[in-house]
Design a protein around this motif. Structure first.
Motif, PDB file in Angstrom:
ATOM      1  N   THR A   1       0.838  -1.184   0.000  1.00  0.00           N
ATOM      2  CA  THR A   1       0.000   0.000   0.000  1.00  0.00           C
ATOM      3  C   THR A   1       0.877   1.238   0.000  1.00  0.00           C
ATOM      4  OG1 THR A   1      -1.736  -1.139   1.252  1.00  0.00           O
ATOM      5  CG2 THR A   1      -1.826   1.269   1.167  1.00  0.00           C
ATOM      6  N   ILE A   2       0.651   2.096  -0.984  1.00  0.00           N
ATOM      7  CA  ILE A   2       1.382   3.356  -1.072  1.00  0.00           C
ATOM      8  C   ILE A   2       0.519   4.463  -0.484  1.00  0.00           C
ATOM      9  CG2 ILE A   2       0.554   3.859  -3.412  1.00  0.00           C
ATOM     10  CD1 ILE A   2       3.301   5.082  -4.013  1.00  0.00           C
ATOM     11  N   SER A   3       1.141   5.382   0.219  1.00  0.00           N
ATOM     12  CA  SER A   3       0.409   6.512   0.798  1.00  0.00           C
ATOM     13  C   SER A   3       1.372   7.685   0.952  1.00  0.00           C
ATOM     14  CB  SER A   3      -0.191   6.137   2.158  1.00  0.00           C
ATOM     15  OG  SER A   3       0.828   5.799   3.086  1.00  0.00           O
ATOM     16  N   ARG A   4       0.836   8.839   1.283  1.00  0.00           N
ATOM     17  CA  ARG A   4       1.683  10.008   1.478  1.00  0.00           C
ATOM     18  C   ARG A   4       1.053  10.945   2.483  1.00  0.00           C
ATOM     19  NH1 ARG A   4       2.418  12.723  -4.187  1.00  0.00           N
ATOM     20  NH2 ARG A   4       3.500  14.327  -2.972  1.00  0.00           N
ATOM     21  N   ASP A   5       1.895  11.717   3.131  1.00  0.00           N
ATOM     22  CA  ASP A   5       1.473  12.751   4.059  1.00  0.00           C
ATOM     23  C   ASP A   5       2.197  14.023   3.630  1.00  0.00           C
ATOM     24  OD1 ASP A   5       1.170  14.534   6.183  1.00  0.00           O
ATOM     25  OD2 ASP A   5       1.167  12.942   7.680  1.00  0.00           O
ATOM     26  N   ASN A   6       1.508  14.896   2.941  1.00  0.00           N
ATOM     27  CA  ASN A   6       2.152  16.096   2.401  1.00  0.00           C
ATOM     28  C   ASN A   6       2.550  17.084   3.492  1.00  0.00           C
ATOM     29  OD1 ASN A   6       2.118  15.217  -0.240  1.00  0.00           O
ATOM     30  ND2 ASN A   6       0.154  16.181  -0.705  1.00  0.00           N
ATOM     31  N   VAL A   7       1.872  17.052   4.610  1.00  0.00           N
ATOM     32  CA  VAL A   7       2.266  17.922   5.722  1.00  0.00           C
ATOM     33  C   VAL A   7       3.645  17.494   6.228  1.00  0.00           C
ATOM     34  CG1 VAL A   7       1.727  18.640   8.064  1.00  0.00           C
ATOM     35  CG2 VAL A   7      -0.102  18.420   6.365  1.00  0.00           C
ATOM     36  N   LYS A   8       3.859  16.198   6.337  1.00  0.00           N
ATOM     37  CA  LYS A   8       5.150  15.672   6.770  1.00  0.00           C
ATOM     38  C   LYS A   8       6.127  15.525   5.611  1.00  0.00           C
ATOM     39  CE  LYS A   8       3.294  13.083  10.696  1.00  0.00           C
ATOM     40  NZ  LYS A   8       3.165  11.746  11.350  1.00  0.00           N
ATOM     41  N   ARG A   9       5.674  15.797   4.394  1.00  0.00           N
ATOM     42  CA  ARG A   9       6.520  15.661   3.199  1.00  0.00           C
ATOM     43  C   ARG A   9       7.122  14.256   3.117  1.00  0.00           C
ATOM     44  NH1 ARG A   9       9.941  21.239   4.022  1.00  0.00           N
ATOM     45  NH2 ARG A   9       8.140  22.628   4.215  1.00  0.00           N
ATOM     46  N   THR A  10       6.285  13.292   3.327  1.00  0.00           N
ATOM     47  CA  THR A  10       6.751  11.907   3.361  1.00  0.00           C
ATOM     48  C   THR A  10       5.787  10.997   2.620  1.00  0.00           C
ATOM     49  OG1 THR A  10       7.798  12.290   5.518  1.00  0.00           O
ATOM     50  CG2 THR A  10       7.471  10.003   4.850  1.00  0.00           C
ATOM     51  N   MET A  11       6.362  10.067   1.873  1.00  0.00           N
ATOM     52  CA  MET A  11       5.595   9.025   1.206  1.00  0.00           C
ATOM     53  C   MET A  11       5.951   7.695   1.863  1.00  0.00           C
ATOM     54  SD  MET A  11       5.590   8.019  -2.852  1.00  0.00           S
ATOM     55  CE  MET A  11       7.336   7.622  -2.893  1.00  0.00           C
ATOM     56  N   TYR A  12       5.009   6.763   1.849  1.00  0.00           N
ATOM     57  CA  TYR A  12       5.211   5.493   2.515  1.00  0.00           C
ATOM     58  C   TYR A  12       4.914   4.325   1.572  1.00  0.00           C
ATOM     59  CZ  TYR A  12       4.733   8.594   6.540  1.00  0.00           C
ATOM     60  OH  TYR A  12       4.882   9.629   7.441  1.00  0.00           O
ATOM     61  N   LEU A  13       5.482   3.210   1.902  1.00  0.00           N
ATOM     62  CA  LEU A  13       5.142   1.962   1.227  1.00  0.00           C
ATOM     63  C   LEU A  13       5.029   0.881   2.296  1.00  0.00           C
ATOM     64  CD1 LEU A  13       4.640   0.674  -1.583  1.00  0.00           C
ATOM     65  CD2 LEU A  13       7.018  -0.122  -1.499  1.00  0.00           C
ATOM     66  N   GLN A  14       3.791   0.501   2.585  1.00  0.00           N
ATOM     67  CA  GLN A  14       3.548  -0.591   3.525  1.00  0.00           C
ATOM     68  C   GLN A  14       3.592  -1.897   2.736  1.00  0.00           C
ATOM     69  OE1 GLN A  14       3.054  -0.594   6.951  1.00  0.00           O
ATOM     70  NE2 GLN A  14       3.162  -2.824   6.736  1.00  0.00           N
ATOM     71  N   MET A  15       4.481  -2.787   3.160  1.00  0.00           N
ATOM     72  CA  MET A  15       4.677  -4.035   2.438  1.00  0.00           C
ATOM     73  C   MET A  15       4.335  -5.201   3.359  1.00  0.00           C
ATOM     74  SD  MET A  15       8.234  -3.195   0.412  1.00  0.00           S
ATOM     75  CE  MET A  15       9.227  -3.288   1.888  1.00  0.00           C
ATOM     76  N   ASN A  16       3.339  -5.964   2.970  1.00  0.00           N
ATOM     77  CA  ASN A  16       2.892  -7.122   3.753  1.00  0.00           C
ATOM     78  C   ASN A  16       3.076  -8.406   2.951  1.00  0.00           C
ATOM     79  OD1 ASN A  16       2.014  -5.333   5.806  1.00  0.00           O
ATOM     80  ND2 ASN A  16       0.003  -5.150   4.844  1.00  0.00           N
ATOM     81  N   SER A  17       3.042  -9.519   3.640  1.00  0.00           N
ATOM     82  CA  SER A  17       3.161 -10.839   2.999  1.00  0.00           C
ATOM     83  C   SER A  17       4.366 -10.893   2.066  1.00  0.00           C
ATOM     84  CB  SER A  17       1.872 -11.159   2.235  1.00  0.00           C
ATOM     85  OG  SER A  17       0.756 -11.141   3.082  1.00  0.00           O
ATOM     86  N   LEU A  18       5.483 -10.456   2.561  1.00  0.00           N
ATOM     87  CA  LEU A  18       6.688 -10.383   1.734  1.00  0.00           C
ATOM     88  C   LEU A  18       7.192 -11.764   1.336  1.00  0.00           C
ATOM     89  CD1 LEU A  18       8.390  -7.488   3.644  1.00  0.00           C
ATOM     90  CD2 LEU A  18       7.849  -7.453   1.222  1.00  0.00           C
ATOM     91  N   THR A  19       7.738 -11.831   0.156  1.00  0.00           N
ATOM     92  CA  THR A  19       8.329 -13.059  -0.370  1.00  0.00           C
ATOM     93  C   THR A  19       9.769 -12.768  -0.783  1.00  0.00           C
ATOM     94  OG1 THR A  19       7.819 -12.743  -2.700  1.00  0.00           O
ATOM     95  CG2 THR A  19       6.046 -13.600  -1.312  1.00  0.00           C
ATOM     96  N   PRO A  20      10.587 -13.800  -0.956  1.00  0.00           N
ATOM     97  CA  PRO A  20      11.974 -13.565  -1.399  1.00  0.00           C
ATOM     98  C   PRO A  20      12.049 -12.811  -2.721  1.00  0.00           C
ATOM     99  CG  PRO A  20      11.764 -15.766  -0.508  1.00  0.00           C
ATOM    100  CD  PRO A  20      10.377 -15.199  -0.557  1.00  0.00           C
ATOM    101  N   GLU A  21      11.025 -12.919  -3.548  1.00  0.00           N
ATOM    102  CA  GLU A  21      11.012 -12.201  -4.828  1.00  0.00           C
ATOM    103  C   GLU A  21      10.886 -10.692  -4.640  1.00  0.00           C
ATOM    104  OE1 GLU A  21      10.809 -16.169  -5.336  1.00  0.00           O
ATOM    105  OE2 GLU A  21       9.200 -15.072  -4.281  1.00  0.00           O
ATOM    106  N   ASP A  22      10.546 -10.249  -3.445  1.00  0.00           N
ATOM    107  CA  ASP A  22      10.453  -8.817  -3.171  1.00  0.00           C
ATOM    108  C   ASP A  22      11.804  -8.214  -2.777  1.00  0.00           C
ATOM    109  OD1 ASP A  22       7.361  -9.567  -1.574  1.00  0.00           O
ATOM    110  OD2 ASP A  22       7.613  -8.599  -3.527  1.00  0.00           O
TER     111      ASP A  22
END
Length: 127
Positions: free
Chosen positions: A68-89
């Motif tokens: 899931t990608i998201s951003r907080d422009n007040v904090k000037r930050t973008m995020y990437l929440q990564m779940n169910s990770l596999t070795p291919e990631d």
């Protein structure tokens, strides 16, 4: 705008990580932005992109439903929440800024369209 990714690390398969992309400069909220990753010996790969306000996003098929990608422009930050990770990631994850017009025209998946790149962060998923 200058970008810096962080939050990478070593995680077991099935685990989660949250990456952050901190931006300097007041113009961050004017840009769309994206995440890319590069595994050893492979080309840079599109992961996800988000528009300037955070109201629209796109994902690579390989991460759809897990990331899931998201951003907080007040904090000037973008995020990437990564779940169910596999070795291919596994790879170096980088964030970049994109002109809004290029996002709207559907060019968000092409790394050559991005004007600003930050240093990446290593993600390693063990099996």
């Amino acid at each position: 705008v200058q970008l810096q990714a962080s939050g990478g690390g070593l995680v077991q398969a099935g685990g989660s990580l949250r990456l952050s992309c901190a931006a300097s400069g007041r113009t961050f909220s004017s840009y769309a932005a994206g995440w890319f990753r590069q595994a050893p010996g492979k080309a840079r790969e599109f992961v996800a992109a988000i528009n300037w306000s955070g109201s629209s996003s796109y994902y690579a098929e390989s991460v759809e439903g897990r990331f899931t990608i998201s951003r907080d422009n007040v904090k000037r930050t973008m995020y990437l929440q990564m779940n169910s990770l596999t070795p291919e990631d596994t790879g170096v994850y980088s964030c970049a800024a994109l002109e809004p017009s290029r996002y709207v025209s559907g060019r968000y998946a092409h790394p050559g369209e991005y004007a600003r790149w930050g240093l990446g962060t290593q993600v390693t998923v063990s099996s």
